[in-house]
Design a protein around this motif. Structure first.
Motif, PDB file in Angstrom:
ATOM      1  N   LYS A 266       0.829  -1.206   0.000  1.00  0.00           N
ATOM      2  CA  LYS A 266       0.000   0.000   0.000  1.00  0.00           C
ATOM      3  C   LYS A 266       0.868   1.262   0.000  1.00  0.00           C
ATOM      4  O   LYS A 266       0.548   2.248  -0.663  1.00  0.00           O
ATOM      5  CB  LYS A 266      -0.941  -0.009   1.209  1.00  0.00           C
ATOM      6  N   ASP A 269       2.194   1.584  -3.519  1.00  0.00           N
ATOM      7  CA  ASP A 269       1.141   2.021  -4.455  1.00  0.00           C
ATOM      8  C   ASP A 269       0.835   3.509  -4.300  1.00  0.00           C
ATOM      9  O   ASP A 269       0.592   4.215  -5.284  1.00  0.00           O
ATOM     10  CB  ASP A 269      -0.140   1.203  -4.246  1.00  0.00           C
ATOM     11  N   LYS A 467       0.190  -9.830  -8.323  1.00  0.00           N
ATOM     12  CA  LYS A 467      -0.085  -8.622  -7.538  1.00  0.00           C
ATOM     13  C   LYS A 467       0.954  -7.533  -7.769  1.00  0.00           C
ATOM     14  O   LYS A 467       0.819  -6.429  -7.236  1.00  0.00           O
ATOM     15  CB  LYS A 467      -0.183  -8.963  -6.055  1.00  0.00           C
ATOM     16  N   THR A 470       0.069  -2.778 -10.772  1.00  0.00           N
ATOM     17  CA  THR A 470      -0.502  -1.673  -9.986  1.00  0.00           C
ATOM     18  C   THR A 470      -2.025  -1.635 -10.103  1.00  0.00           C
ATOM     19  O   THR A 470      -2.680  -0.862  -9.415  1.00  0.00           O
ATOM     20  CB  THR A 470       0.069  -0.317 -10.460  1.00  0.00           C
ATOM     21  N   GLU A 473      -5.209  -5.412  -6.697  1.00  0.00           N
ATOM     22  CA  GLU A 473      -5.112  -5.292  -5.240  1.00  0.00           C
ATOM     23  C   GLU A 473      -5.019  -6.674  -4.595  1.00  0.00           C
ATOM     24  O   GLU A 473      -4.163  -6.929  -3.757  1.00  0.00           O
ATOM     25  CB  GLU A 473      -6.362  -4.564  -4.719  1.00  0.00           C
ATOM     26  N   SER A 492      -7.136  -2.898  -7.930  1.00  0.00           N
ATOM     27  CA  SER A 492      -6.737  -1.731  -7.149  1.00  0.00           C
ATOM     28  C   SER A 492      -7.519  -0.571  -7.756  1.00  0.00           C
ATOM     29  O   SER A 492      -7.177  -0.082  -8.840  1.00  0.00           O
ATOM     30  CB  SER A 492      -5.231  -1.476  -7.268  1.00  0.00           C
ATOM     31  N   GLU A 494      -7.806   2.409  -6.856  1.00  0.00           N
ATOM     32  CA  GLU A 494      -7.000   3.635  -6.922  1.00  0.00           C
ATOM     33  C   GLU A 494      -6.160   3.611  -8.203  1.00  0.00           C
ATOM     34  O   GLU A 494      -6.075   4.592  -8.937  1.00  0.00           O
ATOM     35  CB  GLU A 494      -6.093   3.713  -5.681  1.00  0.00           C
TER      36      GLU A 494
END
Length: 582
Positions: A266, A269, A467, A470, A473, A492, A494
């Motif tokens: 996290k 990222d 994983k 990017t 998640e 992910s 985001e």
């Protein structure tokens, strides 16, 4: 002085360091601190009060709370009278509380806050509950401390002398990925031997270092870590919450902390997302440094030109990463699950030494650990076996462990104990291999599966690789008994929003976006790019995107963020069938 029981760490710390700050927690915006001598006084008073309550050798007391000094006070006070702590995750269900209270025969319960109290009180029966927060209608822990002030320390000394190093001091109920939790019985010797082994390879300087603690103390990873910190004379600061870790890192400026790969992912990222927000030269420099870091191998001389570039990248870009972690971090310990090698590479390139280790609750926990030096680190490995621990690889690849750190057994479960403890060796259920002295974990024995074509699939290795995207998640590989492996993917979101922004794709809702053809096409491209790292029979042929992340509260993850494969398979059986019917 000789250390034989864990509570001996208190007088040991006073005699060697006499810390002004041993433990600290932020309350109402201010750091409240406790010295080594405060720690001794509070723990002794609590021990005397516990004796007055009628608690004694072998009695079980539950501790259910977020990390805070009071957790340590109660834990150490129980140890001094031979009582047994039963730590529990605040996030588990009241049904789990009820099972553990009854199975462990818990007599008294300590809770952190109102939410935990309400959940525990629902199933506590006539057990007495004390709280760490001030709660209306609930007796506060300090009332016990005050009652203990009038006690006789000679009585306590007599109790302490009767506690043997081989005595069980805690029963930790492992969350498990299937079925009811098992109570792991650990003795003083188990954990003390392990913390001494770990302390011998820690990077920061003893007596002068600070650590930030945020992983749950109810898990043996952070708990053994906290005992290790007491031994080394580190100042322990407890983070306010998971959401405020970033803020607390800047305030405390720690030299070290324990983490799990998910948190490091996290952090990475967020760093990358900020990189995408940059423009022009700044953006080019950021991704130049990032790509340089992804190629780094700390154990090799990368050559004069690469080293020159890395020095420049550290000055221009990576220095800001270190500042975000407080500016003083000398070592981050990563455990509980596999760390992506690319993360290790880029963090080491940035001068942030992430040291991966391996262990289990049943081994107190550390079996192997990476040493935080450029000569000793090996990316993709979980380090060397620590002092006083033995490891051998069985014929089927299973990792077997022997040593003073291996548990006494599972509470009230002699048959389960006999299944894993054979001829002095603990059977971990993990598959691994050695390269020289370095241990590598390849998968969980019980999680490997066969396709209908008879080919073995090691899902963890694949999941960790996929994983790296990017845009991904969470991911679980499926395909037991099927003709090819497939995957359930939690994007992910985001990362997906950032991708859509760059491609001028209007973003509506998460659910709508994962159904759009251009998004599915992008995920197919990501999967295709990572499939090349695997044999033809291992490659992900199809996948299903899910619109909600898996969590601890929703039941798909254990508190240490491991996938509950059985739960996920049952919960998403419809989606899995759709994959194979497509």
């Amino acid at each position: 002085m000789q250390l034989t029981r864990l509570f001996d760490l208190i007088p040991y710390q006073i005699s060697k360091y006499d810390k002004k700050i041993a433990l600290a927690r932020k309350e109402n915006g201010t750091w409240v601190t406790y010295s080594s001598r405060d720690l001794k006084e509070i723990v002794d008073n609590l021990s005397l009060s516990f004796l007055n309550l009628g608690l004694g050798s072998g009695d079980k007391v539950a501790i259910i709370s977020e990390n805070r000094p009071e957790w340590n006070f109660v834990d150490l006070a129980l140890q001094q009278i031979g009582a047994i702590s039963v730590p529990m995750y605040p996030t588990i269900t009241s049904d789990d509380y009820a099972y553990i209270f009854d199975h462990a025969e818990v007599k008294v319960i300590f809770v952190g806050d109102r939410v935990i109290y309400d959940k525990a009180a629902e199933v506590a029966g006539d057990r007495k509950i004390y709280s760490f927060d001030h709660l209306e209608g609930v007796e506060h822990w300090t009332s016990l401390q005050e009652k203990g002030m009038s006690g006789n320390l000679a009585d306590l000394d007599q109790c302490k002398q009767q506690v043997n190093p081989s005595d069980i001091f805690t029963i930790i109920y492992t969350s498990g990925t299937t079925g009811r939790p098992k109570g792991v019985m650990l003795s003083h010797t188990n954990v003390l031997s392990n913390l001494l082994s770990v302390a011998s390879i820690m990077t920061p300087l003893s007596g002068t270092s600070k650590v930030l603690s945020f992983l749950p103390l109810c898990h043996i990873y952070e708990r053994t870590g906290s005992f290790c910190y007491l031994y080394l004379g580190y100042e322990i600061y407890y983070a306010e919450s998971m959401e405020k870790i970033g803020e607390n890192l800047k305030e405390v400026q720690p030299h070290s902390f324990n983490s799990v790969p998910r948190l490091l992912e996290k952090v990475f990222d967020k760093i990358v997302a900020k990189g995408y927000e940059l423009e022009g030269t700044k953006k080019k420099l950021f991704f130049w440094a990032l790509n340089l870091g992804l190629k780094y191998d700390p154990a090799k001389n990368m050559g004069a030109w690469y080293n020159f570039q890395l020095k420049l990248a550290n000055k221009l870009i990576f220095s800001k990463w270190r500042e975000a972690l407080g500016g003083n971090v000398m070592q981050i310990n990563s455990g509980a699950s596999a760390l992506q090698p690319r993360l290790a590479r880029v963090f080491w390139a940035a001068g942030i030494k992430v040291c991966e280790g391996y262990g289990l609750t049943e081994t107190s926990p550390v079996v192997s650990a990476s040493i935080g030096t450029y000569e000793d680190i090996r990316i993709g490995y979980v380090g060397k076996v620590v002092k006083d621990v033995q490891v051998k690889i069985a014929e089927d690849g299973e990792i077997l462990v022997k040593g003073p750190n291996v548990m006494q057994g599972y509470y009230k479960e002699p048959e389960m104990t006999a299944e894993v403890l054979k001829n002095g060796w603990f059977h971990t259920g993990d598959i691994g291999e050695f390269e020289g002295e370095y241990l590598k974990i390849t998968d969980r024995k019980k999680e490997m599966f066969k396709t209908s074509g008879g080919k073995y699939i090691a899902p963890q290795v694949m999941e960790n690789k996929f994983k790296e995207s990017t845009l991904i998640e969470q991911l679980m590989v499926v395909g037991d008994g099927r003709n090819y492996p497939a995957a359930l993917i939690v994007p992910s979101f985001e990362g997906l929003r950032e991708f859509c922004k760059r491609k001028d794709i209007p973003y509506s809702t998460d659910k709508e976006m994962i159904a759009r053809p251009e998004i599915l096409e992008k995920y197919q491209s990501e999967i295709d790019g990572l499939n090349k790292y695997f044999g033809k029979w291992e490659q992900i042929k199809r996948f299903k995107l899910l619109d909600k992340p898996w969590g601890v509260d929703s039941g798909e993850l254990t508190p240490t963020m491991k996938l509950k494969r059985k739960v996920i398979s049952q919960k998403f059986s419809k989606e899995i069938e759709e994959i194979y019917q497509a």
